[in-house]
Design an enzyme around this catalytic site. Structure first.
Site, PDB file in Angstrom:
ATOM      1  N   GLY A  14       0.887  -1.193   0.019  1.00  0.00           N
ATOM      2  CA  GLY A  14      -0.123  -0.086  -0.190  1.00  0.00           C
ATOM      3  C   GLY A  14       0.736   1.238   0.054  1.00  0.00           C
ATOM      4  N   SER A  15       1.820   1.194  -0.999  1.00  0.00           N
ATOM      5  CA  SER A  15       2.759   2.483  -0.806  1.00  0.00           C
ATOM      6  C   SER A  15       2.884   3.542  -2.000  1.00  0.00           C
ATOM      7  CB  SER A  15       4.185   1.624  -0.718  1.00  0.00           C
ATOM      8  OG  SER A  15       4.379   0.677  -1.662  1.00  0.00           O
ATOM      9  N   GLY A  18       0.868   8.530   0.605  1.00  0.00           N
ATOM     10  CA  GLY A  18       0.727   8.900   1.891  1.00  0.00           C
ATOM     11  C   GLY A  18       1.925   8.215   2.781  1.00  0.00           C
ATOM     12  N   GLY A  20       2.691   5.103   3.161  1.00  0.00           N
ATOM     13  CA  GLY A  20       3.464   4.090   2.639  1.00  0.00           C
ATOM     14  C   GLY A  20       4.551   4.463   1.421  1.00  0.00           C
ATOM     15  N   SER A 141      -2.630   2.112  14.416  1.00  0.00           N
ATOM     16  CA  SER A 141      -3.033   3.429  14.452  1.00  0.00           C
ATOM     17  C   SER A 141      -3.365   3.752  15.988  1.00  0.00           C
ATOM     18  CB  SER A 141      -4.331   3.645  13.627  1.00  0.00           C
ATOM     19  OG  SER A 141      -5.214   4.756  14.136  1.00  0.00           O
ATOM     20  N   TYR A 154     -12.781   0.101  11.703  1.00  0.00           N
ATOM     21  CA  TYR A 154     -11.280   0.398  11.731  1.00  0.00           C
ATOM     22  C   TYR A 154     -10.679   0.268  12.637  1.00  0.00           C
ATOM     23  CZ  TYR A 154      -7.292   3.477  10.787  1.00  0.00           C
ATOM     24  OH  TYR A 154      -5.999   3.739  10.665  1.00  0.00           O
TER      25      TYR A 154
END
Length: 264
Positions: A14-15, A18, A20, A141, A154
């Site tokens: 997921g890079s 942002g 990542g 998170s 989430y």
């Protein structure tokens, strides 16, 4: 402190943007060769172009694969058969109402945020343990600790990541492999920045004003009184991947700007 990762290969899921993207860039600046990942070819190609433009000496490659599925994960591991550093960054979040959500929404988010990291760790960790060196980092998170009522699903996935990272650290104990979780707070990443931009446009304010309003209402315990940057998150991740961090494993490391009001 000089962090040196020359000769190490890193995979960041997921890079393409942002946090990542910032992690991929930070690892490359420390000397690692970096494989980035995104769902579509266009996003991966665009991110690779940006990374190579900003870091001409960096060694970057990319794989387009949807890691929310077993098939996509198999495609990734088929193309990237080994890595020294695994950053499980892939994830997303959606504002929602608990009472309106369907089972399918919970399961889809679990596949994306949790199972993507389970699959990559299951594949890459054994070889790291056999070699006697490796780094696995889950990007969790502060919502794993302070579950947001507007995104309970989430929060659940981020808490699950803490359990997995700690369990894998126990599993890899004594092998020279470390497994940790990094917990960002409100960050100027692609997803949250887009939310703030839309909010600012709707309210006729600036993005910075929208961010301050968000913090005041949703994260009033912040100590830095601003969103963190993606580079600030990446700095912690790069350190955790270093030789200097060999004594840190099984940890949940907060880069939340002091949002979580706890000592431990």
């Amino acid at each position: 402190m000089k962090i040196e990762l020359t000769g190490r290969r890193a995979l960041v899921t997921g890079s393409t943007a942002g946090i990542g993207f910032a992690i991929a860039e930070g690892l490359a600046l420390a000397g690692a060769s970096v494989v980035i990942n995104g769902r579509g070819e266009e996003r991966v190609s665009s991110a690779l172009q940006a990374l190579r433009s900003r870091n001409p000496d960096g060694d970057f490659s990319g794989v387009a694969a949807d890691l929310s599925t077993a098939e996509g994960s198999a495609k990734l591991t088929g193309l990237v058969q080994d890595t020294d550093i695994l950053i499980n960054n892939l994830g997303t979040a959606h504002l929602n109402g608990f009472f309106e959500q369907q089972d399918s929404e919970w399961l889809d988010l679990f596949q994306l945020n949790v199972m993507s990291g389970v699959r990559t760790a299951r594949y890459y960790l054994p070889a790291m343990m056999n070699r006697g060196w490796g780094r696995v980092v889950f990007i969790s998170s502060e919502s794993a600790i302070m579950i947001p009522s507007e995104m309970i699903d989430y929060g659940m996935t981020k808490t699950a990541q803490l359990a997995i990272s700690r369990g894998l650290a126990e599993l890899a104990g004594g092998t020279g492999v470390t497994v940790n979780a990094v917990l960002p707070g409100p960050t100027r990443s692609e997803i949250l920045s887009n939310w703030m931009k839309v909010t600012a446009e709707e309210q006729g304010t600036t993005q910075e004003e929208a961010e301050q309003a968000f913090l005041k209402k949703m994260r009033p315990t912040t100590l830095i009184k601003r969103f963190t940057t993606t580079e600030e998150i990446a700095n912690m991740v790069v350190y955790v991947c270093s030789e200097q961090a060999a004594g840190t494993t099984g940890a949940a490391l907060r880069v939340d700007g002091g949002v979580v009001r706890a000592l431990f």
